[in-house]
Write a protein that holds these residues in place. Structure first.
Motif, PDB file in Angstrom:
ATOM      1  N   LEU A  58      11.388  15.189  -1.122  1.00  0.00           N
ATOM      2  CA  LEU A  58      11.747  14.387  -0.189  1.00  0.00           C
ATOM      3  C   LEU A  58      10.151  14.007   0.448  1.00  0.00           C
ATOM      4  CD1 LEU A  58      12.846  11.244  -0.087  1.00  0.00           C
ATOM      5  CD2 LEU A  58      14.166  12.337   2.318  1.00  0.00           C
ATOM      6  N   SER A  59       9.920  13.157   0.258  1.00  0.00           N
ATOM      7  CA  SER A  59       8.460  11.871   0.786  1.00  0.00           C
ATOM      8  C   SER A  59       8.946  11.318   2.111  1.00  0.00           C
ATOM      9  CB  SER A  59       7.537  11.535  -0.101  1.00  0.00           C
ATOM     10  OG  SER A  59       6.873  12.710  -1.105  1.00  0.00           O
ATOM     11  N   ILE A  60       8.567  10.832   2.774  1.00  0.00           N
ATOM     12  CA  ILE A  60       9.021   9.506   3.911  1.00  0.00           C
ATOM     13  C   ILE A  60       8.195   9.052   4.186  1.00  0.00           C
ATOM     14  CG2 ILE A  60       9.934   9.325   5.980  1.00  0.00           C
ATOM     15  CD1 ILE A  60      11.595  12.527   5.629  1.00  0.00           C
ATOM     16  N   LEU A  83       3.677   5.987  -5.966  1.00  0.00           N
ATOM     17  CA  LEU A  83       3.643   6.170  -7.265  1.00  0.00           C
ATOM     18  C   LEU A  83       2.854   6.397  -7.721  1.00  0.00           C
ATOM     19  CD1 LEU A  83       3.894   1.966  -7.805  1.00  0.00           C
ATOM     20  CD2 LEU A  83       5.826   4.072  -8.375  1.00  0.00           C
ATOM     21  N   ALA A  84       1.301   6.879  -7.005  1.00  0.00           N
ATOM     22  CA  ALA A  84       0.211   8.114  -7.315  1.00  0.00           C
ATOM     23  C   ALA A  84       1.218   8.640  -7.216  1.00  0.00           C
ATOM     24  CB  ALA A  84      -0.628   7.503  -6.159  1.00  0.00           C
ATOM     25  N   GLY A  85       1.972   9.657  -5.671  1.00  0.00           N
ATOM     26  CA  GLY A  85       1.867  10.735  -5.971  1.00  0.00           C
ATOM     27  C   GLY A  85       2.986  10.938  -6.859  1.00  0.00           C
ATOM     28  N   LEU A 126       0.792  14.307  -1.850  1.00  0.00           N
ATOM     29  CA  LEU A 126      -0.202  13.235  -2.162  1.00  0.00           C
ATOM     30  C   LEU A 126      -0.617  12.923  -3.692  1.00  0.00           C
ATOM     31  CD1 LEU A 126      -2.781  15.899   0.296  1.00  0.00           C
ATOM     32  CD2 LEU A 126      -1.212  13.944   1.067  1.00  0.00           C
ATOM     33  N   PRO A 127      -1.419  12.082  -3.553  1.00  0.00           N
ATOM     34  CA  PRO A 127      -2.157  11.496  -4.788  1.00  0.00           C
ATOM     35  C   PRO A 127      -2.796  12.513  -4.993  1.00  0.00           C
ATOM     36  CG  PRO A 127      -2.337   9.687  -2.866  1.00  0.00           C
ATOM     37  CD  PRO A 127      -1.132  10.852  -2.672  1.00  0.00           C
ATOM     38  N   LYS A 128      -2.903  12.297  -6.196  1.00  0.00           N
ATOM     39  CA  LYS A 128      -4.941  13.625  -6.958  1.00  0.00           C
ATOM     40  C   LYS A 128      -5.852  12.794  -6.470  1.00  0.00           C
ATOM     41  CE  LYS A 128      -2.464  15.614 -10.868  1.00  0.00           C
ATOM     42  NZ  LYS A 128      -2.426  16.165 -12.104  1.00  0.00           N
ATOM     43  N   THR A 129      -6.058  11.551  -5.885  1.00  0.00           N
ATOM     44  CA  THR A 129      -7.113  10.582  -5.663  1.00  0.00           C
ATOM     45  C   THR A 129      -6.629   9.496  -4.896  1.00  0.00           C
ATOM     46  OG1 THR A 129      -6.422   9.112  -7.219  1.00  0.00           O
ATOM     47  CG2 THR A 129      -8.454  11.187  -7.949  1.00  0.00           C
ATOM     48  N   GLY A 130      -8.203   9.072  -3.823  1.00  0.00           N
ATOM     49  CA  GLY A 130      -7.480   7.107  -3.027  1.00  0.00           C
ATOM     50  C   GLY A 130      -7.516   8.434  -1.818  1.00  0.00           C
ATOM     51  N   ILE A 131      -7.929   9.293  -1.327  1.00  0.00           N
ATOM     52  CA  ILE A 131      -7.584  10.142   0.008  1.00  0.00           C
ATOM     53  C   ILE A 131      -8.946  10.031   0.753  1.00  0.00           C
ATOM     54  CG2 ILE A 131      -6.899  11.685   1.896  1.00  0.00           C
ATOM     55  CD1 ILE A 131      -4.310  12.339  -0.130  1.00  0.00           C
ATOM     56  N   VAL A 132      -9.736   9.317   1.204  1.00  0.00           N
ATOM     57  CA  VAL A 132     -10.724   9.449   1.965  1.00  0.00           C
ATOM     58  C   VAL A 132     -10.759   9.776   3.801  1.00  0.00           C
ATOM     59  CG1 VAL A 132     -11.902   7.858   0.707  1.00  0.00           C
ATOM     60  CG2 VAL A 132     -10.563   6.949   3.162  1.00  0.00           C
ATOM     61  N   GLU A 133     -11.717  10.082   4.022  1.00  0.00           N
ATOM     62  CA  GLU A 133     -12.013  10.679   5.378  1.00  0.00           C
ATOM     63  C   GLU A 133     -12.117   9.714   6.381  1.00  0.00           C
ATOM     64  OE1 GLU A 133     -10.745  13.258   7.238  1.00  0.00           O
ATOM     65  OE2 GLU A 133     -10.175  14.641   5.867  1.00  0.00           O
ATOM     66  N   ALA A 134     -11.739   9.515   7.258  1.00  0.00           N
ATOM     67  CA  ALA A 134     -12.034   7.836   8.151  1.00  0.00           C
ATOM     68  C   ALA A 134     -12.252   8.446   9.829  1.00  0.00           C
ATOM     69  CB  ALA A 134     -12.043   7.236   7.754  1.00  0.00           C
ATOM     70  N   ARG A 146       1.144  -1.287  -0.158  1.00  0.00           N
ATOM     71  CA  ARG A 146      -0.264   0.187   0.068  1.00  0.00           C
ATOM     72  C   ARG A 146       0.874   1.596  -0.361  1.00  0.00           C
ATOM     73  NH1 ARG A 146      -5.154   0.713   1.691  1.00  0.00           N
ATOM     74  NH2 ARG A 146      -5.444  -0.957   0.708  1.00  0.00           N
ATOM     75  N   ILE A 147       1.740   0.582   0.892  1.00  0.00           N
ATOM     76  CA  ILE A 147       3.062   2.393   1.005  1.00  0.00           C
ATOM     77  C   ILE A 147       2.792   2.771  -0.526  1.00  0.00           C
ATOM     78  CG2 ILE A 147       4.661   2.862   1.962  1.00  0.00           C
ATOM     79  CD1 ILE A 147       4.215   1.929   4.025  1.00  0.00           C
ATOM     80  N   ALA A 148       3.737   1.631  -0.843  1.00  0.00           N
ATOM     81  CA  ALA A 148       4.358   1.622  -2.063  1.00  0.00           C
ATOM     82  C   ALA A 148       3.479   2.572  -3.986  1.00  0.00           C
ATOM     83  CB  ALA A 148       4.769   0.464  -2.795  1.00  0.00           C
TER      84      ALA A 148
END
Length: 347
Positions: A264-266, A170-172, A328-336, A164-166
């Motif tokens: 750099l993203s971590i 990649l989406a970012g 951040l990727p453009k899609t796939g982020i939701v609030e929970a 999932r992290i990969a």
């Protein structure tokens, strides 16, 4: 001071004294009050060790850890202590060493009449955990697994977490990838890296820069200095846990002058306290700590009650919590539940 003296002072039988100090035992409120008053007057306290010789139960669970520097494990200890206390058990902690095999600790814990053992040390050998199970003592591996089936285990889906992290990186839009490992031989590290590597390879990225951090802050700093000193340094790094990710972020910011996440993203793993601090804001794979502890205690209590040691393996799912340390990727982020989670539509 003995229970018979308390019985004489209270004017009750010795068995009534025993029932008074046995959680869950049947005793009338009036008799209990008389026993407690007499015990207080005489300064009596029940001897747990003596009782264990009679009942063959010490009501002690041994917990073996070697990595308390990582804040994930103090949180685990707190939750274990709370749930075990509900079952009228007490926790006895044994600590090993990160830089060598923890097996000598095993010799020490076998000197106690423990009713069960929780192994949360990545350096304790599976062979000895199996010996313990063979001796008739229930054992549960916490946050680690073994290729053998002799003992039970509770862990999260580390391979899926790495994958999932990969996918998130990649989406970012990242192109160059790094990985700071934990102890390379540990099951958690192997699985996290395997999922990460497989997802990147499927997208055509086979060249991952790897540094060994051994779950140690200082070693993680050395590893990331080497990684960021390369001419083709990564633009995204997956760090095998948050404890090391904090060190990696500090080196990137204050020694290399990099902006996070612009340069750099971590991404880390565990979701411990510092990951939630505003100054770090680490995007991380969150482990469901409470559910993991509940499963561990439940397995152990079941085996103790039944007297049968039958291996069970529980794998729980975590969530990728999105904060500010990664692009951040453009899609796939939701609030929970008040958090931002990366959950692409295919997941």
């Amino acid at each position: 001071m003995t229970s018979s003296e308390v019985a004489r002072r209270a004017g009750v039988s010795q068995s009534a004294v025993s029932r008074t100090f046995t959680p869950g035992a049947s005793i009338s409120p009036k008799t209990r009050a008389k026993v407690m008053d007499a015990a207080k007057e005489l300064g009596y306290r029940p001897n747990a060790i003596a009782r264990s010789l009679i009942t063959n139960r010490s009501r002690i669970i041994a917990v073996v850890m070697a990595y308390l520097e990582n804040l994930f494990y103090p949180d685990v200890l707190e939750e274990l202590g709370r749930l075990l206390a509900k079952e009228n058990y007490r926790l006895l902690l044994f600590t090993g060493q990160m830089d060598r095999d923890s097996d000598p600790v095993f010799d020490q814990l076998m000197q106690y009449r423990v009713d069960g053992i929780i192994l949360a040390s990545t350096t304790l050998s599976s062979h000895l955990s199996e010996e313990c199970a063979t001796a008739g003592i229930p054992v549960v591996l916490f946050n680690r697994t073994t290729e053998r089936d002799a003992v039970s285990s509770v862990t999260t889906s580390n391979r899926e977490g790495g994958r999932r992290i990969a996918e998130f990186l990649l989406a970012g839009g990242h192109k160059r990838f790094g990985y700071i490992s934990g102890i390379e031989s540990s099951s958690t590290n192997r699985d996290r890296f395997a999922g990460y590597r497989e997802a990147l390879a499927a997208a055509g990225h086979d060249d991952i820069v790897v540094g060994v951090g051994n779950y140690n802050r200082t070693e993680a700093e050395v590893a990331v200095r080497q990684m960021l000193g390369r001419s083709d340094r990564p633009d995204a790094i997956f760090v095998a846990n948050d404890h090391m990710a904090v060190a990696v972020m500090d080196v990137a910011r204050y020694e290399f002058g990099l902006n996070i996440p612009e340069d750099l993203s971590i991404v880390g793993y565990d979701d411990v306290g510092p990951a939630r601090w505003t100054s770090y804001g680490i995007t991380t794979m969150s482990q469901p700590l409470k559910r993991m502890v509940e499963a561990t205690v439940g397995m152990l209590m079941g085996q103790i009650a039944s007297g049968e040691i039958e291996a069970e393996h529980r794998i729980l799912n975590g969530e990728l919590v999105v904060r500010t340390s990664a692009r951040l990727p453009k899609t796939g982020i939701v609030e929970a539940d008040g958090r931002r989670i990366y959950k692409p539509s295919k997941a």
